[in-house]
Design a protein around this motif. Sequence first.
Motif, PDB file in Angstrom:
ATOM      1  N   SER A  59       0.818  -1.217   0.000  1.00 60.99           N
ATOM      2  CA  SER A  59       0.000   0.000   0.000  1.00 60.99           C
ATOM      3  C   SER A  59       0.851   1.268   0.000  1.00 60.99           C
ATOM      4  CB  SER A  59      -0.959   0.002   1.184  1.00 60.99           C
ATOM      5  OG  SER A  59      -0.249   0.098   2.392  1.00 60.99           O
ATOM      6  N   TYR A  62       1.082   2.260  -3.550  1.00 58.28           N
ATOM      7  CA  TYR A  62      -0.267   2.667  -3.971  1.00 58.28           C
ATOM      8  C   TYR A  62      -0.543   4.098  -3.497  1.00 58.28           C
ATOM      9  CZ  TYR A  62      -5.343   2.921  -4.212  1.00 58.28           C
ATOM     10  OH  TYR A  62      -6.630   3.328  -4.479  1.00 58.28           O
ATOM     11  N   CYS A  63      -0.217   4.388  -2.255  1.00 59.85           N
ATOM     12  CA  CYS A  63      -0.453   5.730  -1.704  1.00 59.85           C
ATOM     13  C   CYS A  63       0.405   6.782  -2.404  1.00 59.85           C
ATOM     14  CB  CYS A  63      -0.185   5.736  -0.201  1.00 59.85           C
ATOM     15  SG  CYS A  63      -1.430   4.841   0.738  1.00 59.85           S
ATOM     16  N   HIS A  66      -1.103   7.565  -5.857  1.00 61.40           N
ATOM     17  CA  HIS A  66      -2.336   8.361  -5.819  1.00 61.40           C
ATOM     18  C   HIS A  66      -2.228   9.594  -4.920  1.00 61.40           C
ATOM     19  CE1 HIS A  66      -4.652   5.583  -8.240  1.00 61.40           C
ATOM     20  NE2 HIS A  66      -4.134   4.596  -7.546  1.00 61.40           N
ATOM     21  N   LEU A  68      -1.657   9.927  -1.737  1.00 65.00           N
ATOM     22  CA  LEU A  68      -2.463   9.760  -0.534  1.00 65.00           C
ATOM     23  C   LEU A  68      -1.627   9.787   0.739  1.00 65.00           C
ATOM     24  CD1 LEU A  68      -4.778   6.890  -1.826  1.00 65.00           C
ATOM     25  CD2 LEU A  68      -5.318   9.316  -1.645  1.00 65.00           C
ATOM     26  N   SER A  69      -0.408  10.280   0.637  1.00 66.92           N
ATOM     27  CA  SER A  69       0.443  10.310   1.815  1.00 66.92           C
ATOM     28  C   SER A  69       0.027  11.434   2.759  1.00 66.92           C
ATOM     29  CB  SER A  69       1.906  10.484   1.413  1.00 66.92           C
ATOM     30  OG  SER A  69       2.059  11.691   0.702  1.00 66.92           O
TER      31      SER A  69
END
Length: 162
Positions: A59, A62-63, A66, A68-69
């Motif tokens: 993940s 993935y983060c 996108h 998403l951190s």
Amino acid sequence: MKVIKWLDKHLEEGILLVFLILMVVIMGIQVIARYLFSASLSWSEELTRYLFVCSGFLSASYCIKHSLSIKIIQLIELLPEKLMHISKLISYTIQMFFFAYLTPFAVKFVVSAIESGQRTAAIGLPMWIVESSTVLCCILSVIRLLQKWVERVKLMKGRSGK
């Protein structure tokens, strides 16, 4: 080329989805076996735990992919546009060096697991398979950060050319 584009777009999501489905199915079977048949599966909890751990490592890329951190977006958005881009490039660079720095240690970790021949307790899965998720995490994270870096530079050049 279509396969590479699809993998670039969906690799992490696909693997994470498969792991999630496996975890739900395995634990569902475990619950049914325990409560309906009074028989517990010795391997289900262990396999689910390792899938969960691998999902956690995967993940990270993935983060990154996108965006998403965890970040202080309000502070960055207050900066002038050029400074905002530069601060993001600095952030990507620091993260990239961090994951690149961790990669050889993750590889050593996996190699030592291969050499030791250690296996999981319940299912006898070689531990290097589980531990290789650390290497995959580091490599994918570096790749995703390089992509972010290139996208940001293109964005800066596109905006400055207008």
